[in-house]
Design a protein around this motif. Structure first.
Motif, mmCIF file in Angstrom:
data_model
loop_
_atom_site.group_PDB
_atom_site.id
_atom_site.type_symbol
_atom_site.label_atom_id
_atom_site.label_comp_id
_atom_site.label_asym_id
_atom_site.label_seq_id
_atom_site.Cartn_x
_atom_site.Cartn_y
_atom_site.Cartn_z
ATOM 1 N N UNK A 284 0.804 -1.233 0.000
ATOM 2 C CA UNK A 284 0.000 0.000 0.000
ATOM 3 C C UNK A 284 0.834 1.279 0.000
ATOM 4 N N UNK A 285 2.152 1.190 -0.076
ATOM 5 C CA UNK A 285 2.976 2.387 0.112
ATOM 6 C C UNK A 285 3.506 2.955 -1.202
ATOM 7 N N UNK A 286 3.417 4.265 -1.329
ATOM 8 C CA UNK A 286 4.034 5.001 -2.432
ATOM 9 C C UNK A 286 5.555 4.874 -2.310
ATOM 10 N N UNK A 287 6.295 4.938 -3.432
ATOM 11 C CA UNK A 287 7.763 4.814 -3.350
ATOM 12 C C UNK A 287 8.423 5.734 -2.331
ATOM 13 N N UNK A 288 7.941 6.980 -2.223
ATOM 14 C CA UNK A 288 8.559 7.885 -1.244
ATOM 15 C C UNK A 288 8.338 7.385 0.177
ATOM 16 N N UNK A 289 7.165 6.803 0.430
ATOM 17 C CA UNK A 289 6.899 6.234 1.749
ATOM 18 C C UNK A 289 7.701 4.951 1.969
ATOM 19 N N UNK A 290 7.930 4.209 0.899
ATOM 20 C CA UNK A 290 8.769 3.009 1.015
ATOM 21 C C UNK A 290 10.173 3.383 1.464
ATOM 22 N N UNK A 291 10.680 4.491 0.954
ATOM 23 C CA UNK A 291 12.015 4.933 1.366
ATOM 24 C C UNK A 291 12.028 5.313 2.846
ATOM 25 N N UNK A 292 10.939 5.954 3.295
ATOM 26 C CA UNK A 292 10.844 6.332 4.707
ATOM 27 C C UNK A 292 10.823 5.095 5.593
ATOM 28 N N UNK A 293 10.005 4.124 5.218
ATOM 29 C CA UNK A 293 9.916 2.881 5.981
ATOM 30 C C UNK A 293 11.250 2.139 5.960
ATOM 31 N N UNK A 294 11.946 2.199 4.824
ATOM 32 C CA UNK A 294 13.242 1.524 4.719
ATOM 33 C C UNK A 294 14.230 2.069 5.746
ATOM 34 N N UNK A 295 14.229 3.383 5.948
ATOM 35 C CA UNK A 295 15.108 3.964 6.972
ATOM 36 C C UNK A 295 14.762 3.431 8.355
ATOM 37 N N UNK A 296 13.461 3.313 8.614
ATOM 38 C CA UNK A 296 13.017 2.793 9.899
ATOM 39 C C UNK A 296 13.471 1.349 10.085
#
Length: 550
Positions: A284-296
């Motif tokens: 369900x995540x947009x690529x920009x949100x995927x990058x944010x989650x990846x940092x987490x």
């Protein structure tokens, strides 16, 4: 404690594997190759024992006469963890290194061949002792499967992220817990004394008495807070977002926002967990949100084991943390004792496009964009679907990069079948990277264009066809402009070498590159005969078909 090794044998859903685990583990691969099965197997070994027999059957054994085994090794223990496993933690007599092995074994029941017998224990010092509930809790394993919805249940159910987070907070309330309990008791007392609510309960009791086999009295019903002050003062509390229109439950946010919130809270709530496994965190995540989650996820709060299709998540992890599952269900990872990647290789190549190469059956390395366009167009002309057969064309950005990328992806790295298309002048570096004699490498692994790909396709198509396609595509303004650029009297006196030089030149303008526009022009209208005349490209595609048909 943290995971250091995972071994799985005789599991029907994945090939036998023996993985080393560093700070994290990220599993990638095409669909239906067994990625999720790895997480499932670990969960069976480390998770709750309640559903083991419902989760395993004879069909899970690849060979019915052999046991299915999952062995997980832990290292780096706290004093609390040592106390919980004081019989099971083993110490190497020479190195004094401590380790804890947890093993799951599944065999066919000899008395009922349609059923299985399951054992789960920690071998430790040779004793076979089933894990206790306390020990399972101490392992600190948490698993969030992909078969989920970013829904209210995921966030606010008894096992959801919000409730888990609030339960973890409750012991820290101190005196506030007593005060909140008094408020809840007062609130419930006020509710119990409310005349309108008492009238409502009388009506409900009468209706229930009509529907049930016994009489229900109003005294048997109550309207009160779901929280029991003696157990939890936060039980009925949830999380809301605040806006100008008031408070909105997080369960009413969009799918993507709910998924982001759930992922964040899950990580925060499980901060005390040793290992968190998440299947497809990008749902369900947009690529920009995927990058944010990846940092987490890449943080060192705890160890992560992820299954993902997201290049933005893979990019955040060191190559040594990645496991690539091939179409045969075989897991590949870098051997830390054999492969030391230079920092420039990691920084330059560990990019979002790398995941396509990691999940491919065959990687075709080419020098740049123009080469990729020609190879892909030639494949289409011959009726070869590179996507269907799992072949990925990977642009190197320069022939000099092939040795580093071959080391990363090839036999010494992730073990991916890798071919290359290179200009004649650069072939030595590529042959050296592959290793072996030139006659055994050229035409089998490395395919050489003479003198380069521009020269090869210009000779294959001929002067007249090339002139027509370049002018039709606007690469050359018209025939006269092309003739002038090639310094010839007319088109008929032009040579393939002269047009090839034009295609690879910049026309004296630093920012102009004719390679890509020329390749696009050539790729439109390619015929089978023209592809066959491009010897290196045709030979490369024939070899790909041979390998994928075998």
């Amino acid at each position: 404690m943290r995971l250091s090794r995972i071994t799985i044998k005789n599991y029907s859903r994945i090939a036998d594997l023996d993985l080393h685990v560093g700070s994290h583990l990220v599993i990638v691969g095409a669909n239906d190759v067994g990625k999720t099965s790895v997480l499932r197997a670990i969960d069976l070994a480390l998770g709750s024992a309640a559903q083991l027999y419902q989760s395993l059957s004879v069909q899970d054994l690849a060979a019915a006469d052999e046991p299915l085994t999952v062995a997980v090794q832990f290292v780096d223990f706290s004093e609390t963890e040592r106390a919980a496993f004081y019989r099971e933690i083993d110490s190497d007599p020479l190195t004094k290194t401590e380790s804890l092995d947890v093993r799951l074994e599944v065999v066919v029941d000899p008395d009922d061949t349609d059923s299985v017998l399951i054992s789960r224990w920690s071998p430790g010092r040779g004793e076979v002792r089933p894990l206790t509930r306390e020990q399972i809790s101490t392992l600190g394993w948490r698993y969030l499967p992909a078969v989920r919805q970013a829904s209210a249940a995921q966030l606010e159910s008894p096992t959801g992220a919000v409730k888990t987070l609030l339960r973890a907070l409750e012991p820290d309330l101190g005196d506030e817990r007593v005060a909140l309990g008094e408020i809840l008791n007062s609130f419930n007392s006020t509710l119990a004394g409310s005349a309108p609510l008492s009238e409502l309960l009388s009506g409900v009791a009468n209706r229930l008495s009509d529907a049930m086999p016994r009489t229900i009295t109003p005294e048997e019903l109550a309207v009160r807070s779901s929280a029991d002050p003696t157990a939890s003062v936060l039980e009925g509390v949830s999380l809301y977002t605040r806006s100008d229109d008031g408070y909105v439950p997080i369960s009413e946010q969009s799918d993507g926002i709910r998924q982001l919130i759930a992922m964040t809270l899950f990580d925060l709530a499980e901060g005390a967990a040793n290992v968190i496994a998440i299947d497809e965190p990008e749902i369900h995540l947009h690529p920009s949100s995927q990058r944010t989650v990846a940092d987490l996820l890449a943080s060192d709060r705890n160890q992560k084991i992820l299954v993902t299709h997201s290049p933005y998540i893979v990019q955040k992890f060191d190559p040594s943390a990645v496991v690539a599952v091939d179409p045969n269900g075989v897991c590949h990872q870098l051997d830390p004792d054999r492969v030391t990647l230079e920092e420039r290789v990691q920084a330059h190549w560990w990019s979002p496009r790398m995941i396509e190469a990691l999940t491919a059956r065959i990687v075709i390395a080419v020098e740049g964009v123009a080469d990729r366009l020609i190879v892909e167009a030639a494949a289409r002309t011959l009726g070869i679907s590179l996507d269907r057969i799992g072949a990925s064309v990977f642009e190197l950005g320069g022939a000099e990069n092939f040795p580093a990328v071959y080391k990363l992806l090839g036999p010494a790295g992730f073990g991916i079948d890798m071919l290359g298309l290179v200009d004649y002048a650069e072939k030595g570096k590529w042959i050296g990277a592959v290793g072996g004699r030139e006659r055994d490498v050229v035409g089998r692994t490395v395919f050489v264009s003479k003198a380069d790909l521009e020269d090869e396709y210009c000779r294959a198509l001929g002067v007249q066809v090339m002139a027509t396609r370049l002018t039709n595509a606007g690469v050359a303004k018209d025939f006269d402009a092309l003739r002038a650029a090639c310094a010839t009297e007319d088109i008929s006196s032009m040579t393939p070498e002269a047009i090839a030089k034009y295609c690879r030149s910049s026309g004296g303008q630093p920012r102009v590159n004719r390679k890509v526009p020329s390749a696009l022009a050539v790729s439109k209208g390619l015929t089978i005969a023209e592809v066959q005349a491009m010897e290196s490209v045709h030979a490369l595609l024939v070899e790909i078909e041979r390998r994928t048909d075998s």
